[in-house]
Design an enzyme around this catalytic site. Structure first.
Site, PDB file in Angstrom:
ATOM      1  N   GLU A 152      40.057 -13.356 -89.788  1.00 59.20           N
ATOM      2  CA  GLU A 152      40.359 -14.677 -90.357  1.00 59.20           C
ATOM      3  C   GLU A 152      41.026 -14.500 -91.719  1.00 59.20           C
ATOM      4  O   GLU A 152      40.593 -13.688 -92.517  1.00 59.20           O
ATOM      5  CB  GLU A 152      39.044 -15.461 -90.513  1.00 59.20           C
ATOM      6  CG  GLU A 152      39.214 -16.824 -91.117  1.00 59.20           C
ATOM      7  CD  GLU A 152      40.226 -17.669 -90.355  1.00 59.20           C
ATOM      8  OE1 GLU A 152      40.013 -17.914 -89.149  1.00 59.20           O
ATOM      9  OE2 GLU A 152      41.246 -18.060 -90.957  1.00 59.20           O
ATOM     10  N   LEU A 251      50.711 -13.383-108.052  1.00 55.51           N
ATOM     11  CA  LEU A 251      51.207 -12.727-109.265  1.00 55.51           C
ATOM     12  C   LEU A 251      50.792 -13.524-110.495  1.00 55.51           C
ATOM     13  O   LEU A 251      51.475 -13.496-111.522  1.00 55.51           O
ATOM     14  CB  LEU A 251      52.739 -12.578-109.212  1.00 55.51           C
ATOM     15  CG  LEU A 251      53.286 -11.517-108.248  1.00 55.51           C
ATOM     16  CD1 LEU A 251      54.813 -11.503-108.288  1.00 55.51           C
ATOM     17  CD2 LEU A 251      52.741 -10.120-108.561  1.00 55.51           C
ATOM     18  N   CYS A 261      35.031 -12.300-101.210  1.00 58.26           N
ATOM     19  CA  CYS A 261      35.788 -11.442-100.291  1.00 58.26           C
ATOM     20  C   CYS A 261      36.503 -10.251-100.929  1.00 58.26           C
ATOM     21  O   CYS A 261      36.211  -9.114-100.578  1.00 58.26           O
ATOM     22  CB  CYS A 261      36.752 -12.299 -99.507  1.00 58.26           C
ATOM     23  SG  CYS A 261      35.823 -13.411 -98.435  1.00 58.26           S
TER      24      CYS A 261
HETATM   25  P1  NAD Z   1      28.595 -17.054 -95.210  1.00 59.34           P
HETATM   26  O1  NAD Z   1      27.603 -16.208 -95.851  1.00 59.34           O
HETATM   27  O2  NAD Z   1      29.054 -18.324 -95.867  1.00 59.34           O
HETATM   28  O3  NAD Z   1      28.080 -17.455 -93.742  1.00 59.34           O
HETATM   29  C1  NAD Z   1      27.508 -16.563 -92.826  1.00 59.34           C
HETATM   30  C2  NAD Z   1      26.522 -17.337 -91.960  1.00 59.34           C
HETATM   31  O4  NAD Z   1      26.001 -16.473 -90.937  1.00 59.34           O
HETATM   32  C3  NAD Z   1      25.295 -17.851 -92.738  1.00 59.34           C
HETATM   33  O5  NAD Z   1      25.196 -19.255 -92.591  1.00 59.34           O
HETATM   34  C4  NAD Z   1      24.103 -17.124 -92.100  1.00 59.34           C
HETATM   35  O6  NAD Z   1      22.941 -17.903 -92.055  1.00 59.34           O
HETATM   36  C5  NAD Z   1      24.660 -16.844 -90.708  1.00 59.34           C
HETATM   37  N1  NAD Z   1      23.941 -15.779 -89.987  1.00 59.34           N
HETATM   38  C6  NAD Z   1      23.548 -14.563 -90.454  1.00 59.34           C
HETATM   39  N2  NAD Z   1      22.896 -13.894 -89.478  1.00 59.34           N
HETATM   40  C7  NAD Z   1      22.883 -14.678 -88.386  1.00 59.34           C
HETATM   41  C8  NAD Z   1      22.347 -14.534 -87.077  1.00 59.34           C
HETATM   42  N3  NAD Z   1      21.712 -13.439 -86.706  1.00 59.34           N
HETATM   43  N4  NAD Z   1      22.507 -15.548 -86.211  1.00 59.34           N
HETATM   44  C9  NAD Z   1      23.145 -16.680 -86.569  1.00 59.34           C
HETATM   45  N5  NAD Z   1      23.670 -16.874 -87.803  1.00 59.34           N
HETATM   46  C10 NAD Z   1      23.550 -15.881 -88.703  1.00 59.34           C
HETATM   47  O7  NAD Z   1      29.847 -16.131 -94.934  1.00 59.34           O
HETATM   48  P2  NAD Z   1      31.391 -16.524 -94.833  1.00 59.34           P
HETATM   49  O8  NAD Z   1      31.961 -16.731 -96.188  1.00 59.34           O
HETATM   50  O9  NAD Z   1      31.575 -17.584 -93.807  1.00 59.34           O
HETATM   51  O10 NAD Z   1      31.976 -15.137 -94.287  1.00 59.34           O
HETATM   52  C11 NAD Z   1      31.701 -14.687 -92.990  1.00 59.34           C
HETATM   53  C12 NAD Z   1      32.591 -13.506 -92.696  1.00 59.34           C
HETATM   54  O11 NAD Z   1      33.964 -13.923 -92.700  1.00 59.34           O
HETATM   55  C13 NAD Z   1      32.518 -12.358 -93.700  1.00 59.34           C
HETATM   56  O12 NAD Z   1      32.689 -11.147 -93.012  1.00 59.34           O
HETATM   57  C14 NAD Z   1      33.690 -12.623 -94.613  1.00 59.34           C
HETATM   58  O13 NAD Z   1      34.169 -11.442 -95.224  1.00 59.34           O
HETATM   59  C15 NAD Z   1      34.715 -13.158 -93.644  1.00 59.34           C
HETATM   60  N6  NAD Z   1      35.733 -14.026 -94.251  1.00 59.34           N
HETATM   61  C16 NAD Z   1      35.343 -14.948 -95.186  1.00 59.34           C
HETATM   62  C17 NAD Z   1      36.320 -15.817 -95.714  1.00 59.34           C
HETATM   63  C18 NAD Z   1      35.954 -16.849 -96.762  1.00 59.34           C
HETATM   64  O14 NAD Z   1      36.847 -17.474 -97.292  1.00 59.34           O
HETATM   65  N7  NAD Z   1      34.693 -17.070 -97.078  1.00 59.34           N
HETATM   66  C19 NAD Z   1      37.641 -15.741 -95.258  1.00 59.34           C
HETATM   67  C20 NAD Z   1      37.976 -14.780 -94.296  1.00 59.34           C
HETATM   68  C21 NAD Z   1      37.004 -13.933 -93.791  1.00 59.34           C
HETATM   69  C1  UGA Z   2      41.027 -14.423 -99.978  1.00 56.79           C
HETATM   70  C2  UGA Z   2      42.355 -14.290 -99.224  1.00 56.79           C
HETATM   71  O1  UGA Z   2      43.381 -14.970 -99.946  1.00 56.79           O
HETATM   72  C3  UGA Z   2      42.256 -14.876 -97.816  1.00 56.79           C
HETATM   73  O2  UGA Z   2      43.464 -14.659 -97.103  1.00 56.79           O
HETATM   74  C4  UGA Z   2      41.116 -14.176 -97.087  1.00 56.79           C
HETATM   75  O3  UGA Z   2      40.947 -14.736 -95.803  1.00 56.79           O
HETATM   76  C5  UGA Z   2      39.836 -14.324 -97.885  1.00 56.79           C
HETATM   77  O4  UGA Z   2      40.007 -13.783 -99.220  1.00 56.79           O
HETATM   78  C6  UGA Z   2      38.730 -13.549 -97.235  1.00 56.79           C
HETATM   79  O5  UGA Z   2      38.958 -12.547 -96.605  1.00 56.79           O
HETATM   80  O6  UGA Z   2      37.620 -14.011 -97.384  1.00 56.79           O
HETATM   81  P1  UGA Z   2      39.755 -16.395-101.255  1.00 56.79           P
HETATM   82  O7  UGA Z   2      38.829 -15.325-101.700  1.00 56.79           O
HETATM   83  O8  UGA Z   2      39.215 -17.665-100.716  1.00 56.79           O
HETATM   84  O9  UGA Z   2      40.745 -15.815-100.120  1.00 56.79           O
HETATM   85  O10 UGA Z   2      40.661 -16.815-102.497  1.00 56.79           O
HETATM   86  P2  UGA Z   2      42.066 -16.361-103.121  1.00 56.79           P
HETATM   87  O11 UGA Z   2      42.906 -17.562-103.291  1.00 56.79           O
HETATM   88  O12 UGA Z   2      42.662 -15.226-102.409  1.00 56.79           O
HETATM   89  O13 UGA Z   2      41.612 -15.880-104.577  1.00 56.79           O
HETATM   90  C7  UGA Z   2      40.792 -14.727-104.736  1.00 56.79           C
HETATM   91  C8  UGA Z   2      40.641 -14.413-106.207  1.00 56.79           C
HETATM   92  O14 UGA Z   2      41.864 -13.942-106.759  1.00 56.79           O
HETATM   93  C9  UGA Z   2      40.227 -15.604-107.074  1.00 56.79           C
HETATM   94  O15 UGA Z   2      39.298 -15.187-108.036  1.00 56.79           O
HETATM   95  C10 UGA Z   2      41.522 -16.033-107.731  1.00 56.79           C
HETATM   96  O16 UGA Z   2      41.325 -16.694-108.947  1.00 56.79           O
HETATM   97  C11 UGA Z   2      42.196 -14.684-107.934  1.00 56.79           C
HETATM   98  N1  UGA Z   2      43.664 -14.751-108.033  1.00 56.79           N
HETATM   99  C12 UGA Z   2      44.409 -15.157-106.980  1.00 56.79           C
HETATM  100  C13 UGA Z   2      44.289 -14.337-109.210  1.00 56.79           C
HETATM  101  O17 UGA Z   2      43.622 -13.936-110.190  1.00 56.79           O
HETATM  102  N2  UGA Z   2      45.655 -14.365-109.268  1.00 56.79           N
HETATM  103  C14 UGA Z   2      46.414 -14.772-108.227  1.00 56.79           C
HETATM  104  O18 UGA Z   2      47.657 -14.768-108.360  1.00 56.79           O
HETATM  105  C15 UGA Z   2      45.778 -15.185-107.053  1.00 56.79           C
END
Ligand code: NAD
Ligand code: UGA
Length: 431
Positions: A152, A251, A261
């Protein structure tokens, strides 16, 4: 199609709601009962713009439902997405225990063909372990299943837009049957679909986040040179970004990247690369520069205040970026913690993140608007780039502050304008 999503966090909930929005029948499962009860009441447990409307619309249409039973997920979905957390361990590797727990249960409950898809960010080769674990726990060893990777790329704060209109969709598969089902699911999104083997898909995610973090550290390093040379990093970034090979995004110089993340994914990528036999020292330097960006900003604060102890510091912004209430690995929070530990009287305001910040930031006072935060302040710190902070009344701010000093960690304001209003104004990489 019938879809299950395991994990109702930022990614799982968004994934579930977006598939429901596209007309699929989706069950979203989480083992946190309180969270599921909140969701059943149509309340989103975190702030994400537009999320509550999409969720409510799809619950009302009957396409989106919630459960705390993992068996429901396995029974109901032909495609089962795993989107549980993969936080860092104390030594930096990804903690895959949540993924392992889920895969054990999937094995236990599987009775007919399913595609089990990693949506969580995982190190390369996790797919192999996922397959082995499911196989090990299968009650009926003749049941067929496929494992796939579908990383994602959404960002918090613009998650709906990112999930509904992605730049690309990455699908890592090892069977034509799984590929066909995932293509059918994703073709209506109208984005290019990159089909690879599972390991390459896993690597695309770690490499993408690491590359973006590298861009940020690169510009933060350039900002340091700009400060020494008397140049302007915003102009340098603008001039660089117009080269289509470089691009203008990520940038923005500042206080360093944070969030749930980038920091953990870089650590995990460094760790898995080392384990495989390649020391990814470039990324170690990216991490170092990132920590340095925060420390340099702290030094600027101390330089302005001389003694931090007892000073009233107004902090605008606590979330790790704008449009979210997420404070996981938030650089503003890290800076606030250092300042309160040094004895500052920190008065903080954030449009959405005060409730989440209260949990982690002890010893600070929380204001109900920016003007309350700056009243009597020795300096104001601009830490998160919320739109609300672009439109402040600086004449009023100046009249409220004890000393008109602004340190801008996001280069949000025009130095000439603020100086003309009588502020001592310090930003990042700008004269
Ligand atoms: P999060 O901590 O917000 O949510 C994870 C959820 O999984 C929690 O609600 C937790 O209760 C649940 N969970 C844990 N164990 C479980 C189980 N055994 N059965 C059912 N539910 C269970 O995490 P998130 O931010 O949504 O991130 C999830 C993954 O996606 C991570 O690997 C993260 O790196 C990735 N990711 C996050 C983002 C983002 O913007 N937050 C973007 C891209 C990818
Ligand atoms: C980031 C990636 O942008 C997503 O593509 C990815 O899915 C996600 O991580 C993930 O794997 O969870 P996110 O962490 O939500 O998303 O936020 P960003 O907008 O990427 O910002 C990340 C950090 O970098 C923030 O602290 C932001 O302030 C900082 N940033 C971003 C800078 O300092 N400078 C920039 O030019 C851009």
């Amino acid at each position: 199609m019938k879809i299950s999503v395991i994990g109702a966090g930022h990614v799982g909930l968004m994934t579930a709601a977006c598939f429901a929005e596209k007309g699929h029948r989706v069950v979203c499962v989480d083992n946190n009962r309180e969270k599921i009860e909140t969701l059943m009441k149509k309340q989103v447990p975190f702030y994400e713009p537009g999320m509550d409307e999409v969720m409510t619309r799809n619950i009302d249409s009957g396409r989106l439902s919630f459960s705390h039973s993992l068996k429901d997920a396995v029974d109901q979905g032909d495609l089962i997405f795993i989107s549980v957390g993969t936080p860092p361990t104390a030594t930096g590797e990804a903690d895959l225990s949540y993924i392992e727990n889920v895969s054990r249960d999937i094995g236990k409950y599987l009775t007919s063909y399913r595609v089990i898809i990693e949506k969580s960010t995982v190190p390369v080769r996790t797919g192999e372990r996922l397959r082995e674990t499911i196989l090990k726990h299968l009650q009926n060893k003749s049941v067929e299943f496929d494992v796939a990777s579908n990383p994602e790329f959404l960002r918090e704060g613009s998650a709906i837009q990112d999930a509904m209109k992605p730049d690309r969709i990455v699908i890592g598969v090892s069977s034509p049957r799984a590929e066909k089902m995932l293509r059918e699911l994703y073709e209506p999104f109208g984005a290019p679909i990159v089909v690879t083997d599972i390991k390459s898909a896993e690597l695309i995610k770690h490499a993408s986040n690491s590359f973006l973090a590298m861009k940020i550290s690169f510009i933060n390093a350039v900002a340091s040179v700009c400060e020494l040379a008397g140049a302007n990093v915003d102009d340098v970034a603008r001039g660089m970004g117009m080269d289509s090979r470089i691009g203008p995004h990520f940038l923005n110089a500042g206080i360093g990247y944070g969030g749930s993340c980038f920091p953990k994914d870089l650590e995990a990528f460094v760790a898995i690369s080392k384990m495989l036999g390649y020391p990814f020292t470039l990324l170690e330097e990216v991490q170092k520069i990132n920590a340095d960006a925060r420390d340099r900003f702290l030094k600027k604060i101390e330089h302005e205040l001389w003694v931090v102890k007892g000073k009233h510091i107004a902090m605008l912004g606590l979330a790790f970026k704008s449009d979210t209430d997420d404070v996981r690995n938030s650089v503003p929070i890290e800076i606030a913690q250092v300042l309160t530990q040094k004895g500052a009287k920190l008065v903080a305001y954030d449009p959405k993140a005060i409730t989440t910040a209260r949990e982690v930031l002890k010893g600070a006072v929380f204001a109900s608007d920016p003007y309350e935060a700056v009243t009597g302040a020795d300096c104001m710190l601009l830490m998160t780039e919320w739109n609300e902070f672009r439109k402040l009344d600086f004449d009023r701010i100046k009249s409220l502050m004890a000393h008109p000093v602004i340190l801008d960690g996001r280069n949000m304001y025009d130095p000439a304008v603020l100086r003309s209003k009588g502020f001592q104004y310090i930003s990042v990489g700008r004269p």
